[in-house]
Design a protein around this motif. Structure first.
Motif, mmCIF file in Angstrom:
data_model
loop_
_atom_site.group_PDB
_atom_site.id
_atom_site.type_symbol
_atom_site.label_atom_id
_atom_site.label_comp_id
_atom_site.label_asym_id
_atom_site.label_seq_id
_atom_site.Cartn_x
_atom_site.Cartn_y
_atom_site.Cartn_z
ATOM 1 N N GLN A 71 4.997 -5.445 -7.202
ATOM 2 C CA GLN A 71 6.406 -5.232 -7.478
ATOM 3 C C GLN A 71 7.025 -6.589 -7.831
ATOM 4 O OE1 GLN A 71 7.172 -2.266 -7.776
ATOM 5 N NE2 GLN A 71 6.341 -0.941 -6.170
ATOM 6 N N PRO A 72 8.226 -6.627 -8.421
ATOM 7 C CA PRO A 72 8.765 -7.893 -8.932
ATOM 8 C C PRO A 72 8.705 -9.067 -7.948
ATOM 9 C CG PRO A 72 10.125 -6.098 -9.679
ATOM 10 C CD PRO A 72 9.107 -5.487 -8.774
ATOM 11 N N LEU A 73 9.088 -8.841 -6.701
ATOM 12 C CA LEU A 73 9.036 -9.891 -5.692
ATOM 13 C C LEU A 73 7.831 -9.729 -4.772
ATOM 14 C CD1 LEU A 73 12.818 -9.984 -4.770
ATOM 15 C CD2 LEU A 73 11.543 -11.877 -5.794
ATOM 16 N N GLY A 74 6.918 -8.825 -5.147
ATOM 17 C CA GLY A 74 5.857 -8.419 -4.242
ATOM 18 C C GLY A 74 4.980 -9.539 -3.743
ATOM 19 N N ILE A 75 4.477 -10.390 -4.663
ATOM 20 C CA ILE A 75 3.538 -11.419 -4.248
ATOM 21 C C ILE A 75 4.178 -12.411 -3.286
ATOM 22 C CG2 ILE A 75 3.954 -13.034 -6.144
ATOM 23 C CD1 ILE A 75 0.881 -13.492 -6.201
ATOM 24 N N ASN A 76 5.500 -12.575 -3.367
ATOM 25 C CA ASN A 76 6.205 -13.489 -2.471
ATOM 26 C C ASN A 76 6.002 -13.123 -1.004
ATOM 27 O OD1 ASN A 76 7.620 -13.245 -5.138
ATOM 28 N ND2 ASN A 76 8.755 -14.984 -4.363
ATOM 29 N N PHE A 102 -4.510 -7.317 2.309
ATOM 30 C CA PHE A 102 -3.099 -7.632 2.114
ATOM 31 C C PHE A 102 -2.263 -7.356 3.362
ATOM 32 C CE2 PHE A 102 -4.374 -7.572 -2.387
ATOM 33 C CZ PHE A 102 -3.835 -8.802 -2.759
ATOM 34 N N LYS A 103 -2.659 -6.424 4.186
ATOM 35 C CA LYS A 103 -1.966 -6.231 5.470
ATOM 36 C C LYS A 103 -2.090 -7.478 6.339
ATOM 37 C CE LYS A 103 -1.990 -1.217 6.223
ATOM 38 N NZ LYS A 103 -2.539 -0.126 7.062
ATOM 39 N N ASP A 104 -3.279 -8.075 6.350
ATOM 40 C CA ASP A 104 -3.499 -9.286 7.139
ATOM 41 C C ASP A 104 -2.697 -10.467 6.595
ATOM 42 O OD1 ASP A 104 -5.211 -8.023 8.888
ATOM 43 O OD2 ASP A 104 -7.054 -8.729 7.910
ATOM 44 N N GLU A 105 -2.448 -10.479 5.295
ATOM 45 C CA GLU A 105 -1.737 -11.593 4.657
ATOM 46 C C GLU A 105 -0.220 -11.406 4.643
ATOM 47 O OE1 GLU A 105 -3.084 -14.468 3.366
ATOM 48 O OE2 GLU A 105 -4.996 -13.786 4.213
ATOM 49 N N LEU A 106 0.245 -10.247 5.055
ATOM 50 C CA LEU A 106 1.670 -9.912 4.899
ATOM 51 C C LEU A 106 2.577 -10.886 5.656
ATOM 52 C CD1 LEU A 106 3.622 -7.898 3.620
ATOM 53 C CD2 LEU A 106 3.396 -6.474 5.662
ATOM 54 N N SER A 158 -1.573 2.419 2.069
ATOM 55 C CA SER A 158 -0.578 2.015 3.053
ATOM 56 C C SER A 158 0.836 2.117 2.483
ATOM 57 C CB SER A 158 -0.833 0.574 3.501
ATOM 58 O OG SER A 158 0.259 0.055 4.218
ATOM 59 N N LYS A 159 1.672 2.937 3.094
ATOM 60 C CA LYS A 159 3.063 3.077 2.649
ATOM 61 C C LYS A 159 3.807 1.745 2.753
ATOM 62 C CE LYS A 159 3.115 7.543 1.775
ATOM 63 N NZ LYS A 159 3.342 8.056 0.414
ATOM 64 N N SER A 160 3.503 0.965 3.790
ATOM 65 C CA SER A 160 4.194 -0.318 3.958
ATOM 66 C C SER A 160 3.867 -1.281 2.825
ATOM 67 C CB SER A 160 3.837 -0.944 5.303
ATOM 68 O OG SER A 160 2.450 -1.207 5.391
ATOM 69 N N LEU A 161 2.640 -1.219 2.295
ATOM 70 C CA LEU A 161 2.265 -2.102 1.190
ATOM 71 C C LEU A 161 2.850 -1.659 -0.140
ATOM 72 C CD1 LEU A 161 -1.508 -2.934 1.867
ATOM 73 C CD2 LEU A 161 0.470 -4.427 2.180
ATOM 74 N N ALA A 169 2.614 -2.435 -6.470
ATOM 75 C CA ALA A 169 2.883 -1.217 -7.247
ATOM 76 C C ALA A 169 1.633 -0.354 -7.346
ATOM 77 C CB ALA A 169 3.400 -1.572 -8.634
ATOM 78 N N TYR A 170 0.508 -0.983 -7.669
ATOM 79 C CA TYR A 170 -0.754 -0.243 -7.758
ATOM 80 C C TYR A 170 -1.919 -1.211 -7.921
ATOM 81 C CZ TYR A 170 -0.038 -0.760 -12.876
ATOM 82 O OH TYR A 170 0.187 -1.248 -14.140
ATOM 83 N N TYR A 171 -3.113 -0.702 -7.656
ATOM 84 C CA TYR A 171 -4.368 -1.366 -7.988
ATOM 85 C C TYR A 171 -4.960 -0.664 -9.205
ATOM 86 C CZ TYR A 171 -4.106 -2.487 -2.931
ATOM 87 O OH TYR A 171 -3.707 -2.886 -1.680
ATOM 88 N N TYR A 172 -5.791 -1.382 -9.970
ATOM 89 C CA TYR A 172 -6.577 -0.680 -10.983
ATOM 90 C C TYR A 172 -7.995 -1.234 -11.022
ATOM 91 C CZ TYR A 172 -5.687 -4.519 -14.346
ATOM 92 O OH TYR A 172 -5.614 -5.733 -14.972
ATOM 93 N N PHE A 173 -8.906 -0.379 -11.457
ATOM 94 C CA PHE A 173 -10.319 -0.706 -11.552
ATOM 95 C C PHE A 173 -10.789 -0.332 -12.965
ATOM 96 C CE2 PHE A 173 -9.194 0.768 -7.283
ATOM 97 C CZ PHE A 173 -9.384 -0.411 -6.574
ATOM 98 N N ASN A 174 -11.260 -1.324 -13.703
ATOM 99 C CA ASN A 174 -11.572 -1.157 -15.120
ATOM 100 C C ASN A 174 -12.944 -1.776 -15.371
ATOM 101 O OD1 ASN A 174 -10.126 -2.561 -18.173
ATOM 102 N ND2 ASN A 174 -11.328 -0.726 -17.940
ATOM 103 N N PHE A 175 -13.899 -0.986 -15.850
ATOM 104 C CA PHE A 175 -15.245 -1.526 -16.015
ATOM 105 C C PHE A 175 -15.979 -0.878 -17.183
ATOM 106 C CE2 PHE A 175 -15.446 1.978 -13.024
ATOM 107 C CZ PHE A 175 -16.560 2.704 -13.424
ATOM 108 N N SER A 176 -16.962 -1.614 -17.694
ATOM 109 C CA SER A 176 -17.833 -1.118 -18.746
ATOM 110 C C SER A 176 -19.192 -1.807 -18.626
ATOM 111 C CB SER A 176 -17.245 -1.395 -20.128
ATOM 112 O OG SER A 176 -18.182 -1.053 -21.139
ATOM 113 N N ASN A 177 -20.250 -1.032 -18.788
ATOM 114 C CA ASN A 177 -21.611 -1.572 -18.758
ATOM 115 C C ASN A 177 -22.251 -1.628 -20.143
ATOM 116 O OD1 ASN A 177 -21.706 -1.919 -15.917
ATOM 117 N ND2 ASN A 177 -22.023 0.295 -15.671
#
Length: 280
Positions: A101-106, A156-160, A14-17, A22-30
């Motif tokens: 982003q710096p103020l993103g979670i707000n 996050f769209k629903d929470e915006l 989503s461009k609006s988000l 800034a980004y998501y990441y997915f980090n895993f190990s089995n």
């Protein structure tokens, strides 16, 4: 990245988000015999990190993650931080990161930032409640990265709830454009120093000077990674007083002089995640 683990970073679809996340990441190990130790460095961004079937413990200098089958999710908030910290992760682990982003979670809170987040880091960060856990289950139930991103985007769209305080938005934008003292920033905003300090504490839990130093630090890393600057040029480009000031600032932030720091960092994924991996 070690072949025993996987790390993927991706922007929201989503461009609006993207204005806020800034980004998501997915980090895993089995790999059950695998352990990773690393240094992560100061940043002007904050993040929510989620572990599945793990628990985390914090100390003054870092954190340790170990498997724990009794915990479905461990949700952590990590705010803006001025000092390097050491992390240790013991596999198996399955980790999701939402880097704001710096103020993103707000922009996803219904109350002022400082009323909700009074310290950092915070484990058992359950502000988003049951609906967030439903979204996390969707993320963990698919191996398709696009589907993982879609599930997080939908939540996050629903929470915006866009931040209405434009003065702090302007202040942050000014500090990305140029290195300003608090007096200069106050004059640009046409606000008193006291008001500017209060805005930064309320919405970022830091001072303007602390935030400005983090911007300079991360910009220096970004420029150096492009491979076209020596340390003197980096100091000048990022408005350090001189090369000595630049070196002093880097040693304070990372524990290393710039030469040793840049020779040891690893770039993870496609975004601005830089760690120094340590030997076990």
């Amino acid at each position: 990245m070690d072949e025993k683990e996987h790390y993927i970073s991706v922007k929201p679809s989503s461009k609006s988000l993207q204005k806020y996340i800034a980004y998501y990441y997915f980090n895993f190990s089995n790999q059950e015999d695998y352990k990773k130790r690393y240094i992560f460095y100061p940043h002007f961004r904050n993040a929510i990190t989620v572990y599945k079937r793990s628990k985390i413990s914090f100390s003054k200098t870092g954190s340790i993650v170990v498997p724990d089958a009794s915990k479905e999710f461990e949700i952590i908030y990590t705010g803006i931080h001025n000092q390097s910290r050491i992390g240790e992760i013991n596999a198996p682990f399955d980790k999701i990161g939402i880097v704001f982003q710096p103020l993103g979670i707000n922009n996803f809170l219904s109350e002022p930032f400082s009323d909700i987040i009074k310290e950092s880091p915070i484990n058992d960060f359950n502000y988003f409640g049951h609906n967030f856990e439903i979204a996390l289950k969707k993320v963990y139930n698919t191996n398709n990265v696009d589907e993982k991103v879609a599930a997080l985007d939908a939540f996050f769209k629903d929470e915006l709830n866009p931040l209405a305080e434009t003065r702090i938005i302007k202040a942050v934008n000014y500090l990305f454009e140029e290195d300003l003292t608090i007096q200069e920033l106050s004059e640009k905003l046409q606000l008193s120093r006291k008001t500017v300090l209060r805005l930064f504490r309320k919405h970022l839990n830091c001072s303007p000077k602390e935030f400005s130093n983090l911007v300079k630090f991360r910009k220096a890393i970004e420029i150096y990674q492009k491979g076209n600057s020596n340390f003197t040029e980096l100091a000048h480009a990022n408005k350090y007083y001189d090369q000595s000031d630049f070196i002093k600032h880097f040693k304070k932030a990372t524990g290393f002089n710039p030469k040793k720091f840049f020779s040891g960092i690893s770039h993870l994924g496609t975004e601005d995640t830089f760690w120094t991996l340590l030997k076990n």
